[in-house]
Design a protein around this motif. Structure first.
Motif, PDB file in Angstrom:
ATOM      1  N   UNK B 249       0.987  -1.156  -0.033  1.00  0.00           N
ATOM      2  CA  UNK B 249      -0.085  -0.074  -0.134  1.00  0.00           C
ATOM      3  C   UNK B 249       0.781   1.405  -0.181  1.00  0.00           C
ATOM      4  N   UNK B 250       0.651   2.165  -0.739  1.00  0.00           N
ATOM      5  CA  UNK B 250       1.383   3.345  -0.963  1.00  0.00           C
ATOM      6  C   UNK B 250       1.345   4.482   0.002  1.00  0.00           C
ATOM      7  N   UNK B 251       2.327   5.180   0.492  1.00  0.00           N
ATOM      8  CA  UNK B 251       2.221   6.024   1.407  1.00  0.00           C
ATOM      9  C   UNK B 251       1.626   7.171   1.010  1.00  0.00           C
ATOM     10  N   UNK B 252       1.332   8.178   1.794  1.00  0.00           N
ATOM     11  CA  UNK B 252       0.954   9.488   1.186  1.00  0.00           C
ATOM     12  C   UNK B 252       1.743  10.248   0.568  1.00  0.00           C
ATOM     13  N   UNK B 253       2.972  10.382   1.233  1.00  0.00           N
ATOM     14  CA  UNK B 253       4.215  11.033   0.653  1.00  0.00           C
ATOM     15  C   UNK B 253       4.398  10.424  -0.811  1.00  0.00           C
ATOM     16  N   UNK B 254       4.280   9.128  -1.010  1.00  0.00           N
ATOM     17  CA  UNK B 254       4.603   8.529  -2.324  1.00  0.00           C
ATOM     18  C   UNK B 254       3.648   9.035  -3.097  1.00  0.00           C
TER      19      UNK B 254
END
Lengths: 493, 493
Positions: B249-254
């Protein structure tokens, strides 16, 4: 205020840019696609419905959508047996309910046994549930008087459209003068023209003969093919039987001639053969005629025959069920077709289940048989009555003529439009029959599709109208439409 | 005998001709399509199942299909409320039954009111039933903490695949060096590579970083884009979150970094955001992050976000429900998209109804709420446990490593294959991980998909396995697979 100014200055700083994806930069083939059945006239019908709901005064109280063959939207009730079995499949807790007939329960259990995890919620294999493919093959055998059908040549699909697009995709190759050409009837169902445009194939028009009840004439096929060979490589011939939008049913002789033509000219045959109710005409499947013609045709002529659950007595459009049977297809190509289908995983499983019931309805000894037959016959009898009424009312109206509606849910009447109406349409940048249909919609609430969306001989004008509204409503609609045409003619004379 | 001779001589007389449609002559783009999830290994699994049924002795008693994310095929039970409402919609006679909760009946009536002729059997408008589009928009608003969603930007689809293909179609243009390039992750879900091959677009690979739990690295995006610009015109960037097949799951920053990259490089963003169960990670939608980034991104970056009802706690794959929300799409292009969708008439209406229930589940005050919540939480808790178990067992096995499975139904473990196994595979003309997976299938009945079907860094080998079998069965499967790998390694060392 401050934030709005901030937004604006920031937009200026970064530059308000053009979109990445614009009309000019998008796929040019998609831009060329046209699809009249759901085009601007249907958009306008939706707006009018909204305006009526908001209380805007109109010269009518409801919009009648006779633009699309959507039986249940027109009030046709679903066949009880079909919906009982489907409800049992959807919610198997109901299998213990005393309110369902035993045969409906057995059928639901049989279908669920064939589903992954015994649930409609599992994917099926991409070609469709094996049991249902077998049932379809047996149905085809009964339809064709015992000529064998192989379940491995049957592929279930999302409506008929899905399978038609898949087979056309396989056929498209070449560039410039070697681009694939595909012969389609004019008038045609615009799925064909839309798909060929999207695939970059060449649409080769052959005209049906309106004077002879929209007959398919092999001389015309030769003319179209000969001209097409100058600029493309014709590889396939599409036939729609019964005709859409034209409603005629082809004779056995005609089908034989078409098959002979396809064989001699080396064309892959696509037969769009939606179920018929056959009013005063007999339906012959291309497969049966092909097999009965014997060698060299039977063992060699490549054919794909398409069917859907949207038409016929059941009219279950929303479930998007359908299938294609392929005959004499190259085995390696057939593997490629399966691969292509597998990218979309599988057709909707409820639609597959519905198809199973359509191809294997209750037997005479089953508890549901009597009601099923009664409901089915009632729908078919009403369709036949509506077909007759449509032909009759239109042919009594001056300036309108209508070929017999033999086996489809559509009529494609021809209308005379006065020269001044044609001029006025041209001033407005509209096809003359689009102008007529738009005026008809605005003044009467009747939504039909202009003939220009299906193709027609230059200088002739038509519209496609479904015959699906309930009989009394249909009568009013036909009369209203005929009166409007008279008024329109007067206005522009 | 006579007839067979007759056939033969006639065949000779007419010449036994080559097929019109052959592998060599068919659409070359279709030939190039590959789709591993349902490829040869799955064909072989089907054959093995047939052989088992016929009583052929095998070293296993059942084939376990861990190749596809098909929860209900693996025994997950459908959520009761969803199926109750659907059964009522399918067979409205049940609305008078005392065996259904009141809220289920109200929901069914509400959906039927929005259907043509109050029936699932009518076509819907091509963008999907308006009421359901509105419900989806409200669901998106709740998901995104109140950021507005416009129902006119929501289009229902036949699974997510259908909408992804449609948006990709719009983007494809140009020839030679100006052909559209589309950036896709490697490993990827092969719908993307298959569709780009079919459309004749250029697939531009960016690699996810296995060492950092399949993270998406913007430096890698820059590398891929830079190289691609030499030979095509990159116009779009596809992101799969949670990863498929990789499960991260991708991070918000990514996500922010990806949006900034797409904006600066003028790329249309496609976000394939299937619902997640979020084990130890938080899901952020691209739309929410985009809107919170403010200008110039929020008002300009073009985005299409795809969802389906096949994944998540409901796992209703067979119904083929899904939707796309488009953001900042050019209005004229959006019209073109609607036109393209209308050629296929409409997504299956039962799938639309199901989607409606998924986006507006029972409220806490509804009679069905308690059971619905209990069933949903049980599925999610089991998924989280299965994800953990998968990671744990694989990481204990020598020669297998597995990143955390955060929010999908898949794991994508890496396997060490001994050089002699790689050589043997090459002799057989197989990708080394295909060789491993085929052997695994033949000896254990476990069906997983080789990493080469999704793409992977040269010289690394993986397989995609779903985590969906019931917990105890999954444990056995994981142990059996690990033991097989040890034996395989020994055999080729």
């Amino acid at each position: 205020m401050a934030s709005s100014t901030g937004d604006r200055s920031q937009a200026v700083r970064h530059g308000l840019r053009a979109k990445v994806l614009t009309l000019d930069g998008m796929n040019p083939r998609v831009r060329r696609v046209e699809y009249a059945v759901r085009g601007p006239i249907v958009q306008r019908a939706l707006e009018l419905e909204q305006e009526l709901r908001q209380g805007v005064k109109k010269p009518f109280t409801e919009v009648i959508r006779a633009n699309i063959g959507d039986a249940q939207a027109m009030g046709q009730r679903p066949i009880t047996f079909l919906r009982q079995v489907l409800a049992l499949c959807v919610n198997p807790d109901l299998l213990s309910s005393p309110n369902f007939p035993d045969d409906a329960k057995k059928r639901a259990e049989r279908i669920l046994q064939a589903c992954g995890g015994h649930s409609l919620g599992a994917y099926s294999v991409s070609s469709g549930i094996q049991l249902i493919r077998e049932d379809v093959a047996r149905y085809i055998e009964r339809r064709d008087g015992g000529i064998p059908a192989d379940p491995n040549n049957v592929f279930l699909s999302t409506g008929a459209s899905d399978a038609i697009v898949t087979v056309l995709k396989l056929l498209v190759a070449g560039e410039g003068h070697t681009r694939t050409g595909v012969l389609i009837p004019i008038p045609q169902y615009p799925l064909y023209s839309a798909t060929l445009a999207e695939l970059g194939a060449v649409q080769v028009d052959y005209y049906l003969d309106e004077e002879r009840a929209w007959a398919l004439d092999v001389a015309e096929l030769h003319r179209a093919l000969g001209q097409a060979r100058d600029h493309c490589r014709p590889r396939a011939l599409c036939v729609i039987n019964p005709g859409n939008p034209t409603g005629q049913v082809q004779t056995r002789e005609c089908i034989e001639a078409v098959i002979r033509f396809a064989f001699e000219e080396r064309l892959f045959l696509l037969a769009d053969e939606d179920n018929v109710y056959a009013a005063g005409s007999q339906f012959h499947s291309f497969k049966k005629v092909l097999m009965e013609m014997g060698p060299p045709y039977a063992g060699q002529q490549e054919l794909a025959s398409f069917h859907s659950t949207s038409k016929g007595y059941m009219g279950e459009c929303g479930f998007r069920g359908g299938y294609v049977e392929v005959v004499n297809m190259d085995a390696a190509v057939q593997q490629q077709m399966l691969k292509l289908m597998s990218v979309r995983l599988c057709p909707p499983v409820p639609g597959q289940a519905l198809l199973d019931l359509v191809v294997s309805p209750p037997a005479p000894t089953d508890p549901s048989f009597a009601q099923f037959q009664a409901e089915k016959q009632a729908v078919l009898a009403e369709l036949a009555a509506k077909a007759k009424l449509t032909e009759q009312v239109f042919n009594e109206a001056p300036g309108i003529s209508c070929n017999p509606v033999q086996g489809a849910m559509y009529s494609f009447p021809r209308v005379q439009l006065p020269p001044r109406a044609v001029e006025r349409a041209q001033e407005l940048g509209l096809a003359p029959d689009m102008f007529f249909c738009l005026r008809l919609l605005e003044e009467t609430g009747i939504c039909v599709v202009p003939g220009s969306g299906f193709g027609q001989r230059e200088g002739t004008y038509h519209f496609r109208m479904t015959i699906l509204p309930p009989l009394e409503k249909l009568r009013l609609l036909l009369e209203k439409l005929s009166r409007f045409h008279a008024k329109f003619t007067l206005e522009y004379s």
